[in-house]
Design a protein around this motif. Structure first.
Motif, mmCIF file in Angstrom:
data_model
loop_
_atom_site.group_PDB
_atom_site.id
_atom_site.type_symbol
_atom_site.label_atom_id
_atom_site.label_comp_id
_atom_site.label_asym_id
_atom_site.label_seq_id
_atom_site.Cartn_x
_atom_site.Cartn_y
_atom_site.Cartn_z
ATOM 1 N N ARG A 130 20.446 39.014 47.483
ATOM 2 C CA ARG A 130 21.407 39.593 46.548
ATOM 3 C C ARG A 130 22.807 39.514 47.171
ATOM 4 N N PRO A 131 23.579 38.485 46.847
ATOM 5 C CA PRO A 131 24.875 38.271 47.504
ATOM 6 C C PRO A 131 26.039 39.058 46.916
ATOM 7 N N ALA A 132 25.847 39.777 45.817
ATOM 8 C CA ALA A 132 26.966 40.399 45.108
ATOM 9 C C ALA A 132 27.747 41.379 45.978
ATOM 10 N N LEU A 133 27.060 42.198 46.766
ATOM 11 C CA LEU A 133 27.747 43.210 47.555
ATOM 12 C C LEU A 133 28.634 42.566 48.616
ATOM 13 N N GLY A 134 28.119 41.541 49.285
ATOM 14 C CA GLY A 134 28.924 40.846 50.284
ATOM 15 C C GLY A 134 30.181 40.246 49.673
ATOM 16 N N ARG A 135 30.048 39.674 48.481
ATOM 17 C CA ARG A 135 31.204 39.081 47.805
ATOM 18 C C ARG A 135 32.226 40.149 47.436
ATOM 19 N N ALA A 136 31.739 41.316 47.014
ATOM 20 C CA ALA A 136 32.646 42.409 46.660
ATOM 21 C C ALA A 136 33.446 42.871 47.872
ATOM 22 N N VAL A 137 32.800 42.941 49.024
ATOM 23 C CA VAL A 137 33.476 43.350 50.251
ATOM 24 C C VAL A 137 34.578 42.347 50.607
ATOM 25 N N VAL A 138 34.262 41.067 50.534
ATOM 26 C CA VAL A 138 35.248 40.025 50.845
ATOM 27 C C VAL A 138 36.446 40.121 49.902
ATOM 28 N N LYS A 139 36.194 40.350 48.621
ATOM 29 C CA LYS A 139 37.279 40.452 47.641
ATOM 30 C C LYS A 139 38.202 41.619 47.961
ATOM 31 N N ILE A 140 37.626 42.750 48.332
ATOM 32 C CA ILE A 140 38.443 43.922 48.670
ATOM 33 C C ILE A 140 39.303 43.635 49.890
ATOM 34 N N ALA A 141 38.727 43.017 50.912
ATOM 35 C CA ALA A 141 39.473 42.741 52.143
ATOM 36 C C ALA A 141 40.604 41.741 51.906
ATOM 37 N N THR A 142 40.328 40.686 51.145
ATOM 38 C CA THR A 142 41.350 39.665 50.922
ATOM 39 C C THR A 142 42.419 40.139 49.936
ATOM 40 N N TYR A 145 44.553 42.333 52.246
ATOM 41 C CA TYR A 145 45.225 41.500 53.250
ATOM 42 C C TYR A 145 45.227 40.050 52.774
ATOM 43 N N PRO A 146 46.225 39.646 51.984
ATOM 44 C CA PRO A 146 46.248 38.294 51.408
ATOM 45 C C PRO A 146 46.278 37.176 52.450
ATOM 46 N N CYS A 147 46.637 37.495 53.675
ATOM 47 C CA CYS A 147 46.657 36.457 54.709
ATOM 48 C C CYS A 147 45.253 36.022 55.116
ATOM 49 N N LEU A 148 44.248 36.803 54.775
ATOM 50 C CA LEU A 148 42.876 36.490 55.182
ATOM 51 C C LEU A 148 42.228 35.493 54.219
ATOM 52 N N PRO A 149 41.845 34.306 54.698
ATOM 53 C CA PRO A 149 41.032 33.422 53.847
ATOM 54 C C PRO A 149 39.656 34.047 53.656
ATOM 55 N N PRO A 150 39.060 33.948 52.469
ATOM 56 C CA PRO A 150 37.751 34.568 52.231
ATOM 57 C C PRO A 150 36.700 34.190 53.266
ATOM 58 N N ARG A 151 36.698 32.944 53.721
ATOM 59 C CA ARG A 151 35.671 32.520 54.669
ATOM 60 C C ARG A 151 35.843 33.155 56.050
ATOM 61 N N ILE A 172 34.580 42.195 59.612
ATOM 62 C CA ILE A 172 34.944 41.614 60.900
ATOM 63 C C ILE A 172 35.642 40.288 60.640
ATOM 64 N N SER A 173 36.709 40.027 61.371
ATOM 65 C CA SER A 173 37.392 38.736 61.292
ATOM 66 C C SER A 173 37.838 38.337 62.693
ATOM 67 N N ALA A 174 37.907 37.044 62.938
ATOM 68 C CA ALA A 174 38.390 36.555 64.231
ATOM 69 C C ALA A 174 39.831 36.999 64.439
ATOM 70 N N PRO A 175 40.234 37.257 65.677
ATOM 71 C CA PRO A 175 41.601 37.745 65.934
ATOM 72 C C PRO A 175 42.690 36.834 65.388
ATOM 73 N N TYR A 176 42.401 35.553 65.279
ATOM 74 C CA TYR A 176 43.407 34.585 64.827
ATOM 75 C C TYR A 176 43.315 34.299 63.326
ATOM 76 N N ALA A 177 42.521 35.052 62.569
ATOM 77 C CA ALA A 177 42.242 34.734 61.162
ATOM 78 C C ALA A 177 43.498 34.662 60.309
ATOM 79 N N CYS A 178 44.490 35.508 60.586
ATOM 80 C CA CYS A 178 45.714 35.526 59.778
ATOM 81 C C CYS A 178 46.826 34.683 60.396
ATOM 82 N N ALA A 179 46.505 33.948 61.422
ATOM 83 C CA ALA A 179 47.525 33.115 62.058
ATOM 84 C C ALA A 179 47.215 31.638 61.900
#
Length: 231
Positions: A130-142, A145-151, A172-179
């Protein structure tokens, strides 16, 4: 160069919201098995079995040397009822069963000491992702923080509610995700939130920002109070 790599590994290691992560190249079977938080850690090449609380279903990995066999689902009699190729990528993963044995979540290693969330439901003795919850979390984070690519946003499961319907998660995102990968410059923080596994919706009132200068500790206020009391 070695210093830079060491800093990145240390940063990723510190991102763990629950415990130290098992790396992709780790094959020490002693690190696997039942963990203090109740999850079951699977290690590449090592045999393992995460059985549901009611004992009716088990997620099983057979020991191997080179090529990983598919992860199996066993019934109460130990017979193979299904294979889970979505988990069969030679990477470590942990399984956390819901108290009612109808759901489980996986924190699946993706490299660099980071995991991503996968949620599964048991439907007529069959495991269904059931992938819906994971997708919802990604949408909220991005969205925040628009600098974060969904992946680059990796939801992690932390704790089940006692009714097996809600899940505490943290991004969780890599420290360089927004750079390095961002189309829009900016900064970001990890986010805590609580979601409903049944409909894949996140309770927006539960979203909390993880401070950079504090360790990853689950919030204890508001909707988190019931979860915290189970410590």
């Amino acid at each position: 160069m070695r210093f830079v790599i060491a800093l990145f590994v240390l940063a990723a290691f510190c991102l763990s919201p629950v415990r130290a992560q098992v790396g992709a190249l780790q094959t020490d079977c002693d690190l696997g098995g039942l963990q203090p938080d109740g999850s079951y850690q699977f290690i590449a090449t090592c045999a393992g079995e995460a059985r549901s609380p009611d004992g009716r279903i088990a997620i099983v990995q057979k020991a191997y040397d080179d090529e990983q066999p598919p992860i199996e689902v066993h019934d109460v009699h130990g017979k193979v009822s299904q294979t889970l190729r979505v988990l069969s990528d030679d990477m470590p993963f942990s399984v956390s069963w819901a108290p009612n044995s109808r759901w489980f979540f996986v924190n699946h290693h993706v490299g660099s000491f980071m995991d991503t969330l996968q949620v599964f439901e048991i439907v007529n003795s069959t495991v269904v992702e059931r992938p819906a919850l994971g997708r919802a979390v990604v949408k909220i984070a991005t969205t925040r923080y628009p600098c974060l690519p969904p992946r680059m946003v990796l939801p992690n499961g932390v704790r089940w509610s006692s009714d097996s319907e809600h899940l505490v998660m943290v991004t969780i995102s890599a420290p360089y995700a927004c750079a390095e990968f961002a189309k829009h410059p900016g900064s970001f923080h990890s986010l805590w939130m609580i979601g409903d596994v049944r409909d894949g919706h996140v309770d927006l009132s539960s979203v909390r920002v993880q401070s950079d200068d504090r360790p990853f500790v689950m919030p204890k206020d508001g909707p988190y109070r019931g979860f915290a009391e189970r410590n």
